[in-house]
Design a protein around this motif. Structure first.
Motif, PDB file in Angstrom:
ATOM      1  N   GLU A   1       0.818  -1.219   0.000  1.00  0.00           N
ATOM      2  CA  GLU A   1       0.000   0.000   0.000  1.00  0.00           C
ATOM      3  C   GLU A   1       0.854   1.273   0.000  1.00  0.00           C
ATOM      4  O   GLU A   1       0.557   2.221  -0.714  1.00  0.00           O
ATOM      5  CB  GLU A   1      -0.922  -0.042   1.224  1.00  0.00           C
ATOM      6  CG  GLU A   1      -1.850   1.128   1.367  1.00  0.00           C
ATOM      7  CD  GLU A   1      -2.841   1.295   0.224  1.00  0.00           C
ATOM      8  OE1 GLU A   1      -3.129   0.285  -0.446  1.00  0.00           O
ATOM      9  OE2 GLU A   1      -3.305   2.421  -0.005  1.00  0.00           O
TER      10      GLU A   1
ATOM     11  N   THR B   1      -2.995  11.925  -4.842  1.00  0.00           N
ATOM     12  CA  THR B   1      -2.900  12.406  -3.471  1.00  0.00           C
ATOM     13  C   THR B   1      -3.751  11.548  -2.554  1.00  0.00           C
ATOM     14  O   THR B   1      -4.809  11.075  -2.935  1.00  0.00           O
ATOM     15  CB  THR B   1      -3.235  13.913  -3.363  1.00  0.00           C
ATOM     16  OG1 THR B   1      -3.321  14.264  -1.987  1.00  0.00           O
ATOM     17  CG2 THR B   1      -4.533  14.268  -4.037  1.00  0.00           C
ATOM     18  N   LYS B   2      -3.233  11.333  -1.369  1.00  0.00           N
ATOM     19  CA  LYS B   2      -3.807  10.343  -0.461  1.00  0.00           C
ATOM     20  C   LYS B   2      -3.766  10.898   0.950  1.00  0.00           C
ATOM     21  O   LYS B   2      -2.915  10.534   1.737  1.00  0.00           O
ATOM     22  CB  LYS B   2      -2.903   9.097  -0.545  1.00  0.00           C
ATOM     23  CG  LYS B   2      -3.619   7.772  -0.551  1.00  0.00           C
ATOM     24  CD  LYS B   2      -2.634   6.655  -0.826  1.00  0.00           C
ATOM     25  CE  LYS B   2      -1.811   6.297   0.382  1.00  0.00           C
ATOM     26  NZ  LYS B   2      -1.028   5.067   0.236  1.00  0.00           N
ATOM     27  N   PRO B   3      -4.641  11.820   1.310  1.00  0.00           N
ATOM     28  CA  PRO B   3      -4.594  12.366   2.668  1.00  0.00           C
ATOM     29  C   PRO B   3      -5.389  11.496   3.634  1.00  0.00           C
ATOM     30  O   PRO B   3      -6.605  11.550   3.638  1.00  0.00           O
ATOM     31  CB  PRO B   3      -5.246  13.747   2.508  1.00  0.00           C
ATOM     32  CG  PRO B   3      -6.097  13.644   1.288  1.00  0.00           C
ATOM     33  CD  PRO B   3      -5.722  12.410   0.522  1.00  0.00           C
ATOM     34  N   HIS B   4      -4.716  10.686   4.416  1.00  0.00           N
ATOM     35  CA  HIS B   4      -5.419   9.714   5.250  1.00  0.00           C
ATOM     36  C   HIS B   4      -5.490  10.124   6.721  1.00  0.00           C
ATOM     37  O   HIS B   4      -4.497  10.540   7.301  1.00  0.00           O
ATOM     38  CB  HIS B   4      -4.732   8.347   5.165  1.00  0.00           C
ATOM     39  CG  HIS B   4      -5.032   7.657   3.881  1.00  0.00           C
ATOM     40  ND1 HIS B   4      -4.638   6.379   3.614  1.00  0.00           N
ATOM     41  CD2 HIS B   4      -5.694   8.072   2.791  1.00  0.00           C
ATOM     42  CE1 HIS B   4      -5.055   6.032   2.402  1.00  0.00           C
ATOM     43  NE2 HIS B   4      -5.688   7.043   1.882  1.00  0.00           N
ATOM     44  N   LEU B   5      -6.664   9.989   7.285  1.00  0.00           N
ATOM     45  CA  LEU B   5      -6.847  10.235   8.720  1.00  0.00           C
ATOM     46  C   LEU B   5      -7.299   8.938   9.375  1.00  0.00           C
ATOM     47  O   LEU B   5      -8.251   8.325   8.922  1.00  0.00           O
ATOM     48  CB  LEU B   5      -7.959  11.257   8.945  1.00  0.00           C
ATOM     49  CG  LEU B   5      -7.752  12.732   8.647  1.00  0.00           C
ATOM     50  CD1 LEU B   5      -9.040  13.489   8.920  1.00  0.00           C
ATOM     51  CD2 LEU B   5      -6.644  13.297   9.489  1.00  0.00           C
ATOM     52  N   GLU B   6      -6.623   8.535  10.437  1.00  0.00           N
ATOM     53  CA  GLU B   6      -7.090   7.379  11.197  1.00  0.00           C
ATOM     54  C   GLU B   6      -7.212   7.825  12.649  1.00  0.00           C
ATOM     55  O   GLU B   6      -6.227   8.167  13.277  1.00  0.00           O
ATOM     56  CB  GLU B   6      -6.100   6.223  11.094  1.00  0.00           C
ATOM     57  CG  GLU B   6      -6.104   5.582   9.721  1.00  0.00           C
ATOM     58  CD  GLU B   6      -4.911   4.658   9.541  1.00  0.00           C
ATOM     59  OE1 GLU B   6      -4.731   3.743  10.345  1.00  0.00           O
ATOM     60  OE2 GLU B   6      -4.147   4.902   8.592  1.00  0.00           O
ATOM     61  N   ILE B   7      -8.425   7.840  13.132  1.00  0.00           N
ATOM     62  CA  ILE B   7      -8.659   8.472  14.428  1.00  0.00           C
ATOM     63  C   ILE B   7      -9.315   7.518  15.413  1.00  0.00           C
ATOM     64  O   ILE B   7     -10.370   6.952  15.142  1.00  0.00           O
ATOM     65  CB  ILE B   7      -9.492   9.746  14.233  1.00  0.00           C
ATOM     66  CG1 ILE B   7      -8.637  10.734  13.436  1.00  0.00           C
ATOM     67  CG2 ILE B   7      -9.870  10.355  15.568  1.00  0.00           C
ATOM     68  CD1 ILE B   7      -9.395  11.777  12.752  1.00  0.00           C
TER      69      ILE B   7
ATOM     70  N   CYS C   1      -9.599  17.246  13.934  1.00  0.00           N
ATOM     71  CA  CYS C   1      -8.760  16.803  12.829  1.00  0.00           C
ATOM     72  C   CYS C   1      -9.416  17.192  11.517  1.00  0.00           C
ATOM     73  O   CYS C   1     -10.622  17.065  11.357  1.00  0.00           O
ATOM     74  CB  CYS C   1      -8.583  15.292  12.831  1.00  0.00           C
ATOM     75  SG  CYS C   1      -7.738  14.707  14.279  1.00  0.00           S
ATOM     76  N   SER C   2      -8.626  17.617  10.584  1.00  0.00           N
ATOM     77  CA  SER C   2      -9.196  17.927   9.280  1.00  0.00           C
ATOM     78  C   SER C   2      -8.129  17.721   8.230  1.00  0.00           C
ATOM     79  O   SER C   2      -6.938  17.759   8.518  1.00  0.00           O
ATOM     80  CB  SER C   2      -9.686  19.360   9.244  1.00  0.00           C
ATOM     81  OG  SER C   2      -8.594  20.240   9.352  1.00  0.00           O
ATOM     82  N   HIS C   3      -8.571  17.454   7.036  1.00  0.00           N
ATOM     83  CA  HIS C   3      -7.634  17.483   5.930  1.00  0.00           C
ATOM     84  C   HIS C   3      -8.348  17.966   4.675  1.00  0.00           C
ATOM     85  O   HIS C   3      -9.554  17.861   4.544  1.00  0.00           O
ATOM     86  CB  HIS C   3      -6.929  16.150   5.713  1.00  0.00           C
ATOM     87  CG  HIS C   3      -7.804  15.045   5.245  1.00  0.00           C
ATOM     88  ND1 HIS C   3      -7.450  13.736   5.312  1.00  0.00           N
ATOM     89  CD2 HIS C   3      -9.027  15.064   4.702  1.00  0.00           C
ATOM     90  CE1 HIS C   3      -8.420  12.992   4.829  1.00  0.00           C
ATOM     91  NE2 HIS C   3      -9.396  13.767   4.456  1.00  0.00           N
ATOM     92  N   GLY C   4      -7.567  18.536   3.803  1.00  0.00           N
ATOM     93  CA  GLY C   4      -8.131  18.982   2.541  1.00  0.00           C
ATOM     94  C   GLY C   4      -7.131  18.703   1.448  1.00  0.00           C
ATOM     95  O   GLY C   4      -5.929  18.762   1.665  1.00  0.00           O
ATOM     96  N   ALA C   5      -7.646  18.380   0.268  1.00  0.00           N
ATOM     97  CA  ALA C   5      -6.758  18.158  -0.859  1.00  0.00           C
ATOM     98  C   ALA C   5      -7.415  18.756  -2.085  1.00  0.00           C
ATOM     99  O   ALA C   5      -8.632  18.702  -2.236  1.00  0.00           O
ATOM    100  CB  ALA C   5      -6.512  16.671  -1.072  1.00  0.00           C
TER     101      ALA C   5
END
Lengths: 444, 483
Positions: free
Chosen positions: A49, A359-365, A372-376
């Motif tokens: 992966e 692009t692969k913005p991964h959040l594991e919470i 938590c935030s992400h943006g792409a």
């Protein structure tokens, strides 16, 4: 079991370090288990992966993986000097050529008492004692094939140990030059004791031929320490580079990273940050630029293992021609890591119909009291902005260059002035290559 | 402020409302799977040769996969190994009714217990119900009205008998049996499902609906749904599920294929409330579903809306292949996991045609030990110039031992496309709760209200009667997990 890939590659050889009587037993063991690990698992494949988007052909196709030494040729020396002039012009620095310490190119300074900066191979007092308990503990050989490869093959180590409450005001520069068609294994151990503050730059340069650089940097910040850390990985040509930085942060430690990466046959940087004490902060900024048929990759992993830490990531990419860029950002919030504040932004500018961005913005919470935030985002230059510039008499290439530069240089907003100029020039140069138009600076 | 756990026990102790087993004589083949079982299934259903051949090819492919690595391991779900030889692959109610009067009264009572009185629904809601009881359709309603409009809506087996040319043309055209492990298994052994064909220019006069219900012990459900919307047509399809309580895990590996031709629109809505296992995570349905739509024609549109509150494990990615120029794909999802539920769900938007657009709105809610993963792919191919995607994935955490994961993949291969992805994860803020509490709203109600607001964007996309049911379902499932 020895994998097919490993068989094809032959066996990793023992180096001078393994043979030297000065090398302590724990280092031998570390290197030997790294070698075994690499022999067993070989290079990662696209079925892993983490390596899904990475084409390792420029590296796995190499016939020789053993480290090469410093080349003799005059032309190399000249080229190296030119690059040093532009990228690491003044100030204290340690220079390594193909993994070998180059005393003649390095510049020393007076250090605060207790602080040590030098190469393992330099004469001094028992250098290994400086690394014991730290070297090989932050970068895991069991999970990362390239860390295992580096650990089994490095020929020297840049050691920076900042004493308790020491503050080094001027940036210290580490320069790793890869020249010719050989492999090199730069290794850095960067330790900040309690309350220490420092600014450290790492520059990776490829000069001529098709060198393969496999770098590993281990960074440890004790409680209250603060580090401004810059990594400039300048690829170009047929060079191939895989680099990894592993950072461990103690209580209330502050880590600021700036990475500027340019494309090459493959230029991949991994940045892993782990919080070990509460109240830690990290900000990870980066710009990557690729053109032609280059590849550039930035992979980050922030491990929120303890409560009350914050991480902010801001990465921007400019991709032109048939180039391909990859951003992978993983944020893990472990159970119990309450009050975590993690933000991540990745934006990409595509300058050609054949350019690619993954692009692969991964959040594991796994904790609930978190923010938590992400943006792409991926897109072309804005038509209206471009039109504005064109209507004021700029050519299309110049207008695109200006936009692309402004886009990428946004990540420098919080960069200290002492290193900002260098980062601006580097981004400007790479954008000029990508757009075919020179980006001019206000101070020139 | 009183802890919002007040009243928690009441709800966590709540028994599964729809947990009961209906005793109907079933016609079963022995457990286990080999080519003979497939031949038996095919023969029992009196299928033409092309179906048997297709099933056998799928079975051989599945065998290869099973030998290699069995189920795919990449999903963020954990469960004991499935014994594929312990599953009964075919079971059908013995008495095959010809009209609603012939339907087993016990079955009708089952539907009534579920709150789905067929007659009432027919009359009041104007919904045609193709009720799937275990693996064979037992009652199909509103046929006349639909056939007047030219819409074919029947069980899959009837479609194989009466419209083999349509089946042959579209079966496996969106989800080939080589697609994945469970799709291959489904293709080999699927027993029945729904088929719908909307002819050119027809707007389907009513919302089509199928109620699934898992019944006989140890019977895996392998449904297959195929919906074809011909040029300029429109259809809205509802799917809803409940299942009886039991201890052994049940595998459900359905396949749904949607085909939209030029200017056609398909709206597919799901409310899923299968048995999720008890508080300790025992039992519950494994929902491993492959759902995919193909916007084959220009300016076509496929919209998925799902509300997932049930199942022990949900593994599903309703996707859209945007092949036609100017086609549109949408995905709206609410996934709730409480107790030991696990969900790995999301979507794939594959942009192939020019000026294609896709929207993704995903809301994940986790409570107690629930693990909720959004996994999505947006892929803009080189030829998909002018493509546009907007994705939003929000997660709400209702406990400190649950998890919310967002794993988007964005792949862009041209410079005229714009892709945006946003995600956030948070818990209900104390400020929000306090605001409600000081106005005299109980903690339970406040949480329910806030969560409903959180999901509004998705509920809005559901047909009216479904939206009401979904909001109620969410309220009931959720209150058990507020902590």
């Amino acid at each position: 079991m020895i994998s097919e890939a490993a068989q094809r590659r032959g066996t990793l050889q023992l180096g001078a370090l393994d043979a030297s009587p000065a090398t302590p037993e724990w280092v031998r063991e570390l290197r030997s288990s790294a070698r075994t690990r690499f022999h067993e698992h070989g290079f990662p494949t696209r079925r892993d992966e983490d390596w899904k988007y990475t084409d390792l052909a420029p590296i796995t196709g190499r016939s020789e993986l053993g480290p090469g030494g410093r080349p003799d040729g005059r032309p190399f020396e000249a080229a190296i000097n030119v690059r040093l002039e532009t990228l690491a012009p003044s100030g204290p620095r340690l220079v390594f050529v193909n993994g070998e310490f180059a005393a003649d190119l390095s510049v020393a300074i007076d250090l605060p008492s207790g602080t040590r900066i030098g190469a393992l191979s330099q004469d001094g007092i028992d250098p290994w004692s400086l690394t014991e308990g730290q070297l090989g503990t932050l970068a895991p050989i069991d999970r990362k094939a390239f860390v295992a490869l580096n650990t089994s093959q490095f020929t020297d180590v840049a050691i920076l140990r900042f004493a308790r409450n020491a503050a080094l005001t001027s940036p210290f520069h580490l320069v790793f030059v890869s020249a010719g068609a050989v492999a090199s294994y730069p290794r850095v151990l960067l330790i900040l004791e309690e309350g220490a503050e420092a600014t450290v730059l790492e520059t990776y340069l490829a000069v001529g031929g098709s060198p393969f650089t496999n770098a590993v940097t281990e960074v440890s910040l004790a409680a209250g320490a603060a580090l401004q850390h810059c990594t400039f990985a300048v690829g170009g040509g047929d060079s191939a580079a895989i680099g990894a930085t592993h950072v461990a942060l103690g209580r209330d430690a502050r880590y600021r990273s700036l990475q500027v990466l340019s494309g090459s046959a493959i230029n991949r940087r991994d940045l892993d940050v782990a919080f070990h004490g509460e109240g830690g902060e990290c900000s990870l900024d980066g710009a990557y630029i690729a053109s032609g048929s280059q590849k550039v990759e930035s992979h980050t992993f922030v491990d929120h293992a303890v409560p009350r830490c914050s991480s902010h990531e801001f990465y921007k990419g400019v991709v032109a021609d048939q180039a391909a860029a990859v951003f992978s950002g993983r944020v893990l919030v472990r159970p119990g890591a309450q009050k975590t504040d993690a933000a991540q932004t990745n934006k990409n500018l595509l300058l050609s119909g054949s350019a690619t961005v993954d692009t692969k913005p991964h959040l594991e919470i796994l904790a609930d009291d978190v923010k938590c935030s992400h943006g792409a985002a991926v897109g072309p230059p804005d038509d209206e902005t471009l039109f504005y510039l064109l209507s004021r008499g700029l050519g299309r290439a110049a207008a695109t260059a200006l936009l692309a530069y402004g886009f990428a240089a946004e990540v420098l907003a919080d960069t200290p002035l002492s290193i900002r100029g260098m980062a601006e020039r580097l981004i400007g140069d790479e954008v000029s290559v990508a757009t075919g138009a020179t980006v001019s600076f206000r101070d020139e | 402020m009183a802890s919002p756990t007040t009243g928690l026990e009441v709800f966590t102790d709540r028994e599964y409302k729809y947990g009961f087993v209906t005793d109907i004589e079933t016609d079963e083949v022995p457990a286990g799977l080999d080519e003979d079982v497939i031949r038996v299934i095919s023969a029992k259903k009196n299928e033409p040769q092309f179906m048997l051949d297709w099933r056998l090819r799928a079975y051989r492919y599945w065998q290869k996969l099973e030998k290699a690595e069995a189920e795919p391991k990449w999903a963020n779900v954990h469960y004991p190994a499935i014994d594929y030889d312990g599953i009964v692959y075919y079971s059908a109610p013995k008495k095959r009714p010809t009209s609603l009067e012939d339907v087993d009264p016990e079955l009708l009572r089952t539907f009534e217990k579920l709150g789905v009185p067929l007659e009432e629904r027919m009359l009041l809601a104007g919904v045609a119900v193709d009720a799937v009881f275990d693996s064979v359709s037992v009652a199909t309603t509103f046929k006349a009205k639909l056939s007047e409009a030219g819409v074919i809506f029947c069980s899959f087996s009837d479609a194989v008998q009466n419209h083999p040319e349509l089946i042959q043309k579209y079966l496996g055209s969106v989800v080939p049996y080589t697609d994945n492990f469970f799709a291959a298994l489904n293709a080999a052994v699927f027993s029945d499902g729904s088929f719908c064909y909307v002819p050119k220019g027809v707007r389907c006069p009513m919302e089509l609906s199928t109620y699934f219900r898992i019944n006989a012990m140890n019977t895996g459900q392998f449904e297959r749904t195929l919906i074809v919307a011909d040029e300029g047509s429109y259809v809205s399809y509802l799917e809803g599920c409940t299942a009886p309580m039991r201890d052994t895990n049940q595998l459900h590996a359905a396949v749904v294929e949607l085909v939209a031709l030029d200017h056609a629109q398909i709206k597919y809505s799901t409310v899923q409330n299968w048995y999720a296992g008890d508080k300790e995570g025992r039992g519950g349905i494994f929902n491993f579903v492959t759902k995919r739509g193909k916007c084959q024609g220009d300016s076509s549109k496929i919209s998925w809306t799902q509300v997932e509150t049930g199942s022990a494990i949900t593994w599903k990615y309703p996707s859209v292949i945007l092949q036609g120029d100017n086609s549109v794909g949408e995905f709206y999802s609410v996934a709730l996991t409480t107790n030991h539920q696990q969900a790995d769900t999301g979507t794939k938007m594959t942009h192939i045609g020019k000026n294609t657009k896709s929207t993704i709105v995903s809301k994940g809610i986790s409570g107690v030990f629930g693990q909720n993963t959004y996994r999505g792919l947006v892929r803009i191919q080189k030829g998909a110039t002018g493509a546009r995607n907007y994705s939003q994935c929000d997660s709400l955490l209702l406990g400190d031992r649950c998890g919310a994961h967002t794993l988007p993949y964005v792949e862009v291969m041209n410079d005229s496309s714009q892709v945006e992805h946003e995600a956030s994860t948070s818990r209900i803020s104390d400020d929000q709760l306090f605001y409600c509490r000081q106005r005299g709203i109980s903690a339970e109600d406040a949480v329910s209200m806030i969560v409903n607001g959180f999901c509004k964007e998705v509920f809005r996309e559901l047909p009216m009667e479904f939206a009401v049911e979904a909001a109620k379902l969410l309220g009931v499932s959720l209150e058990g997990s507020v902590g």
